[in-house]
Design an enzyme around this catalytic site. Structure first.
Site, short mmCIF file in Angstrom:
data_model
loop_
_atom_site.label_atom_id
_atom_site.label_comp_id
_atom_site.label_asym_id
_atom_site.label_seq_id
_atom_site.Cartn_x
_atom_site.Cartn_y
_atom_site.Cartn_z
N SER A 18 0.87 -1.18 0.00
CA SER A 18 0.00 0.00 0.00
C SER A 18 0.90 1.23 0.00
O SER A 18 1.79 1.34 -0.85
CB SER A 18 -0.95 -0.03 1.21
OG SER A 18 -1.88 1.02 1.13
N HIS A 45 -2.72 -1.07 -3.25
CA HIS A 45 -3.91 -0.25 -3.04
C HIS A 45 -3.84 0.98 -3.94
O HIS A 45 -2.99 1.85 -3.76
CB HIS A 45 -4.03 0.18 -1.58
CG HIS A 45 -4.29 -0.95 -0.65
ND1 HIS A 45 -4.05 -0.86 0.71
CD2 HIS A 45 -4.78 -2.21 -0.86
CE1 HIS A 45 -4.38 -2.01 1.28
NE2 HIS A 45 -4.82 -2.83 0.36
N ASP A 142 -4.38 -4.68 6.05
CA ASP A 142 -4.73 -5.58 4.97
C ASP A 142 -3.53 -6.46 4.65
O ASP A 142 -2.41 -5.98 4.52
CB ASP A 142 -5.14 -4.78 3.73
CG ASP A 142 -5.68 -5.64 2.62
OD1 ASP A 142 -6.17 -6.75 2.90
OD2 ASP A 142 -5.63 -5.20 1.45
#
Length: 201
Positions: A18, A45, A142
């Site tokens: 991310s 992401h 995540d």
């Protein structure tokens, strides 16, 4: 999985990242040699909207083929697949059929679509002990549950050393899950990937 020569033999590599992850990937993907056999599936992401710029960015820097897949594409060796913006990317492998990509617009997981957890969990089911999962820099958790799924299935997980990550939350969460076998710098990961995984004879 390690063969008689002490060489890691992974069927696939999955990577989650991310915030700060593009910079981390730039340390890893360009060092992979053309003979690198396992497919590499990557979730970063990114905002939903126009097509991602990541495949084009890395295509100019990498020896491996770089793809943004379509639904039901067969997963090919020596290819890097970037999850398209706005879609979960999963691995499907049923009934002895070669693994393929599945794209989904199911609701976000951990506020993200694509989700690292979704990729990791589906790949763990498909590849079991032949899967390597890598958790890179990111600002949320995540990937932690997905990394645990990989470990529970017999696969191996690495996390970027949080002290070297622009955003350490993601690797820290995976480590806290007890899912990570090795905590490595990007240089250490790159060395292991480029030297310890070879194309099957």
């Amino acid at each position: 999985m390690i063969d008689a020569f002490g060489t890691h033999q992974f069927g696939a590599v999955v990577i989650g990242a991310s915030a700060g992850g593009v910079e981390a990937l730039n340390h890893l993907l360009p060092v992979l040699p053309k003979a690198f056999a396992p497919p590499v599936l990557v979730v970063v992401h990114v905002r939903q909207g126009p097509p991602s710029l990541l495949p084009g960015l890395f295509a100019t820097r990498c020896a491996l083929a770089i793809e943004e897949p379509f639904d039901k594409d067969e997963i090919m060796p020596g290819t890097v697949y970037f999850a398209p913006a706005g879609y979960h990317m999963l691995v499907e492998a049923e009934g002895g059929v070669a693994p393929s990509i599945a794209l989904s617009v199911d609701p976000p997981v951990r506020f993200s679509r694509p989700s690292v957890d979704v990729l990791f969990e589906s790949a763990a089911h498909a590849y079991g002990e032949r899967l390597l999962g890598i958790v890179l820099s990111g600002a949320n958790d995540d990937g932690a549950r997905g990394a645990r799924a990989i470990r529970d299935a017999g696969g191996e997980c690495w996390a970027q050393n949080p002290s070297t990550a622009s955003s350490p939350a993601m690797p820290l969460a995976a480590i806290a899950q007890g899912a990570v076998h090795d905590v490595l710098t990007l240089d250490e990961m790159a060395m292991r990937l480029s030297q310890c995984i070879r194309r099957q004879p």
